[in-house]
Design a protein around this motif. Structure first.
Motif, mmCIF file in Angstrom:
data_model
loop_
_atom_site.group_PDB
_atom_site.id
_atom_site.type_symbol
_atom_site.label_atom_id
_atom_site.label_comp_id
_atom_site.label_asym_id
_atom_site.label_seq_id
_atom_site.Cartn_x
_atom_site.Cartn_y
_atom_site.Cartn_z
ATOM 1 N N ARG A 157 0.823 -1.226 0.000
ATOM 2 C CA ARG A 157 0.000 0.000 0.000
ATOM 3 C C ARG A 157 0.848 1.264 0.000
ATOM 4 N N ILE A 158 2.114 1.127 0.437
ATOM 5 C CA ILE A 158 2.962 2.304 0.624
ATOM 6 C C ILE A 158 3.559 2.794 -0.703
ATOM 7 N N VAL A 159 3.610 1.907 -1.705
ATOM 8 C CA VAL A 159 4.257 2.245 -2.986
ATOM 9 C C VAL A 159 3.170 2.650 -3.992
ATOM 10 N N PRO A 160 3.316 3.825 -4.651
ATOM 11 C CA PRO A 160 2.203 4.331 -5.467
ATOM 12 C C PRO A 160 1.938 3.551 -6.752
ATOM 13 N N ASN A 161 2.973 3.043 -7.422
ATOM 14 C CA ASN A 161 2.716 2.308 -8.666
ATOM 15 C C ASN A 161 3.879 1.398 -9.020
ATOM 16 N N ALA A 162 3.679 0.577 -10.050
ATOM 17 C CA ALA A 162 4.657 -0.454 -10.409
ATOM 18 C C ALA A 162 5.962 0.153 -10.936
ATOM 19 N N ARG A 163 5.861 1.309 -11.610
ATOM 20 C CA ARG A 163 7.076 1.946 -12.149
ATOM 21 C C ARG A 163 7.984 2.415 -11.009
ATOM 22 N N VAL A 164 7.382 3.083 -10.024
ATOM 23 C CA VAL A 164 8.166 3.520 -8.856
ATOM 24 C C VAL A 164 8.697 2.289 -8.106
ATOM 25 N N ALA A 165 7.881 1.246 -8.014
ATOM 26 C CA ALA A 165 8.316 0.014 -7.342
ATOM 27 C C ALA A 165 9.594 -0.516 -7.998
ATOM 28 N N LYS A 166 9.635 -0.462 -9.327
ATOM 29 C CA LYS A 166 10.787 -1.002 -10.068
ATOM 30 C C LYS A 166 12.033 -0.120 -9.855
ATOM 31 N N GLN A 167 11.814 1.198 -9.834
ATOM 32 C CA GLN A 167 12.959 2.098 -9.607
ATOM 33 C C GLN A 167 13.555 1.852 -8.217
ATOM 34 N N ILE A 168 12.669 1.732 -7.234
ATOM 35 C CA ILE A 168 13.158 1.489 -5.862
ATOM 36 C C ILE A 168 13.861 0.130 -5.805
ATOM 37 N N LEU A 169 13.258 -0.866 -6.437
ATOM 38 C CA LEU A 169 13.830 -2.219 -6.407
ATOM 39 C C LEU A 169 15.240 -2.217 -7.003
ATOM 40 N N ASP A 170 15.407 -1.568 -8.139
ATOM 41 C CA ASP A 170 16.724 -1.591 -8.784
ATOM 42 C C ASP A 170 17.785 -0.918 -7.908
ATOM 43 N N ASP A 171 17.395 0.157 -7.235
ATOM 44 C CA ASP A 171 18.347 0.804 -6.310
ATOM 45 C C ASP A 171 18.635 -0.096 -5.100
ATOM 46 N N LEU A 172 17.600 -0.756 -4.604
ATOM 47 C CA LEU A 172 17.797 -1.623 -3.425
ATOM 48 C C LEU A 172 18.701 -2.807 -3.767
ATOM 49 N N ILE A 173 18.551 -3.334 -4.969
ATOM 50 C CA ILE A 173 19.402 -4.474 -5.377
ATOM 51 C C ILE A 173 20.870 -4.044 -5.352
ATOM 52 N N GLU A 174 21.141 -2.886 -5.915
ATOM 53 C CA GLU A 174 22.513 -2.365 -5.951
ATOM 54 C C GLU A 174 23.044 -2.193 -4.515
ATOM 55 N N ALA A 175 22.227 -1.614 -3.643
ATOM 56 C CA ALA A 175 22.685 -1.332 -2.271
ATOM 57 C C ALA A 175 22.865 -2.608 -1.452
ATOM 58 N N ASN A 176 22.126 -3.662 -1.815
ATOM 59 C CA ASN A 176 22.115 -4.882 -0.991
ATOM 60 C C ASN A 176 22.906 -6.029 -1.602
ATOM 61 N N LYS A 177 23.827 -5.719 -2.539
ATOM 62 C CA LYS A 177 24.449 -6.847 -3.247
ATOM 63 C C LYS A 177 25.296 -7.744 -2.331
ATOM 64 N N ASP A 178 25.729 -7.234 -1.190
ATOM 65 C CA ASP A 178 26.477 -8.102 -0.264
ATOM 66 C C ASP A 178 25.553 -8.942 0.621
ATOM 67 N N PHE A 179 24.255 -8.733 0.545
ATOM 68 C CA PHE A 179 23.343 -9.372 1.504
ATOM 69 C C PHE A 179 22.237 -10.214 0.863
ATOM 70 N N TRP A 180 21.698 -9.754 -0.268
ATOM 71 C CA TRP A 180 20.550 -10.463 -0.852
ATOM 72 C C TRP A 180 21.012 -11.611 -1.744
ATOM 73 N N PRO A 181 20.165 -12.627 -1.906
ATOM 74 C CA PRO A 181 20.466 -13.602 -2.953
ATOM 75 C C PRO A 181 20.400 -12.898 -4.318
ATOM 76 N N VAL A 182 21.082 -13.474 -5.309
ATOM 77 C CA VAL A 182 21.021 -12.877 -6.647
ATOM 78 C C VAL A 182 19.611 -13.096 -7.199
ATOM 79 N N LEU A 183 19.017 -12.036 -7.743
ATOM 80 C CA LEU A 183 17.651 -12.135 -8.277
ATOM 81 C C LEU A 183 17.700 -12.223 -9.798
ATOM 82 N N LYS A 184 16.924 -13.164 -10.334
ATOM 83 C CA LYS A 184 16.891 -13.295 -11.810
ATOM 84 C C LYS A 184 15.479 -13.036 -12.296
#
Ligand SMILES: NC(=O)c1ccc[n+]([C@@H]2O[C@H](COP(=O)([O-])OP(=O)(O)OC[C@H]3O[C@@H](n4cnc5c(N)ncnc54)[C@H](O)[C@@H]3O)[C@@H](O)[C@H]2O)c1
Ligand SMILES: O=P(O)(O)OC[C@H]1O[C@H](O[C@H]2[C@H](O)[C@@H](O)[C@@H](O)O[C@@H]2CO)[C@H](O)[C@@H](O)[C@@H]1O
Ligand SMILES: [Mn+2]
Length: 447
Positions: free
Chosen positions: A420-447
């Motif tokens: 509910r906190i994210v306004p739309n899918a485009r913004v969701a994708k922008q945030i996701l791509d930044d989060l992936i970059e910031a979390n590369k030492d912690f998250w599993p690799v996403l495909k």
């Protein structure tokens, strides 16, 4: 009757909450005797500061307890009855990123809710499973009492990936609010109230609150909360002796606007992020978020006090405090160790506790706790408003866990879009791509 002495390991020994738990354990030795206390952390330097102070506290107040701090899992988890866990994978540096990255896109960043909570969940799942596995390897009969956040996502992950493990996920927000309710009612303690409550973690409602004689306290509380939120009378009058940071003061005040959505119940404060996400974003400083506030206050205060105790080699005038957070986990351990049958709010598999909700969702409901663990109490059917909100939120949490299990970019994008906190899918994708970059030492690799 002589109570069996317990052996405890605190996982996340370097946590800012460790000293409070140690003090609470020491205050309760008559009801919960301890033979051994260990700290485990994967950051030796951080843990040592808390451990050096703890060693002095124990020497002065309970020298019979054997104390040890270690980064070796075998040493830490061997011969323990309880693992009290509160790890923060990525520490405050990553919390700061969780909070600031969404803010770049005008979306509120929060430790456990929305994109920040999703990012933290993707880091926490692996860390918590690792600790659970150490416990089961070295002390298979032990219980893990887990505060590590985001508790909703961690609880879903542990229930799906380790369904037979003795882990109970817990949260201190309800007891923190109940402490405030007790003050509003003029009661000595939150423990004088008997509550009914349902929801997901950081996403729930009180439906009934009574005193021990069965008198209904809800009308008086609702009258207060709809006007003042969970701000207490002494805070309003400026006579409170409890220190509260500005961000928490704002949260407790904002609760009144959350309560208006359902006038018959009392809400968890965290619902503000879902009902008023734009207000929260506007109220936040993207350059100075809660992580900065915590680093500048709680972290500095706890570590400077620990270092001071270690330097002067006495804790006689220690300024460390134990609060509801600490009392809750100690009460839970006691309930399991000595079958006290205490009634406590815990995060457990629904399995019918909320009649018209997903049986496999992890819900927060009152449970009776004994040596077999928690027995959830049925809360009946819930209204369409809450059911709709909870269905959406549980889907977000389950998608995050599936994204982690499967390494799925698509599912994590869906989770962010569904929040509910994210306004739309485009913004969701922008945030996701930044989060992936910031979390590369912690998250599993996403495909
Ligand atoms: N459930 C609740 O209601 C509740 C309430 C308060 C705090 N918390 C949670 O408790 C945790 C601790 O909070 P804090 O603010 O004191 O954080 P903190 O950063 O001060 O402490 C966390 C500790 O965990 C350690 N750690 C990180 N990853 C680890 C790993 N894989 N193995 C072992 N140790 C690891 C860190 O080195 C650090 O010392 C957080 O997860 C926080 O969200 C939960
Ligand atoms: O921003 P933080 O790190 O101060 O707090 C985040 C945590 O907030 C809740 O815990 C509160 C609790 O509700 C309050 O009564 C007091 O004990 O402080 C706690 C921590 O500050 C929440 O339940 C946790 O899940 C959050 O981690
Ligand atoms: Mn919590």
């Amino acid at each position: 009757m002589t109570l069996k002495k317990q052996s405890i390991v605190v996982a996340g020994g370097g946590s800012t909450f460790t000293p409070g738990i140690v003090l609470m354990l020491l205050e309760n030795l008559d009801k919960f005797p301890i033979r051994s206390l260990k700290f485990y952390d994967n950051d030796a330097k951080r843990q040592k500061q808390v451990a050096d102070a703890t060693e002095i506290i124990i020497k002065e107040r309970a020298p019979e307890i054997e104390f040890k701090a270690t980064t070796d899992p075998e040493e830490a988890f061997t011969d323990v009855d309880f693992v009290m866990a509160h790890i923060r994978v990525g520490k405050y540096a990553m919390r700061e990123k969780d909070e600031k990255i969404p803010m770049k896109y005008g979306v509120i960043g929060q430790e456990t809710c929305g994109p920040g909570g999703i990012a933290y969940g993707m880091r926490s799942i692996g860390g918590v499973l690792e600790i659970l596995d150490y416990m089961e390897k070295y002390s298979p009969d032990a219980w893990m009492l887990n505060y590590s956040n985001p508790a909703a996502i961690v609880a879903d992950a542990t229930s799906r990936l380790r369904p037979n493990s003795k882990i109970i996920n817990i949260c201190d927000m309800p007891v923190g609010i109940e402490h405030r309710m007790a003050e509003v009612l003029g009661l000595k303690s939150r423990k004088e109230m008997v509550v009914r409550y349902y929801g997901l973690n950081h996403f729930g409602w009180w439906t009934d609150i009574r005193d021990k004689d069965g008198n209904d306290l809800m009308p008086q509380l609702i009258d207060w909360v709809k006007e003042h939120g969970y701000v207490t009378p002494s805070e309003l009058e400026g006579t409170s002796d409890e220190e509260i940071e500005p961000s928490w003061a704002y949260t407790f005040g904002k609760a009144k606007e959350v309560q208006w959505l359902d006038p018959d119940t009392l809400p968890n404060t965290y619902l503000k992020y879902y009902f008023y996400p734009q207000d929260e974003a506007e109220h936040s400083d993207p350059e100075y978020t809660r992580a900065n506030e915590v680093m500048d206050h709680r972290e500095k205060n706890v570590f400077s006090e620990c270092n001071r105790i270690a330097n002067i080699k006495t804790a006689e005038d220690a300024k460390l405090v134990a609060d509801d957070h600490a009392s809750y986990i100690v009460d839970l351990a006691r309930a399991i160790a000595y079958n006290t049958k205490e009634r406590m709010l815990l995060i457990v598999p629904n399995h019918g506790a909320v009649e018209n909700f997903d049986a496999e969702g992890m819900v927060e409901v009152p449970c009776i706790v004994g040596s077999q663990g928690p027995e959830p109490m049925t809360q009946g059917s819930i209204p369409r408003f809450q059911k709709g909100l909870m269905e959406q939120q549980v889907a977000v949490e389950k998608l995050v866990v599936e994204a982690w299990m499967e390494g799925s970019y698509q599912k994590l994008w869906q989770a962010l879009t569904l929040s509910r906190i994210v306004p739309n899918a485009r913004v969701a994708k922008q945030i996701l791509d930044d989060l992936i970059e910031a979390n590369k030492d912690f998250w599993p690799v996403l495909k």
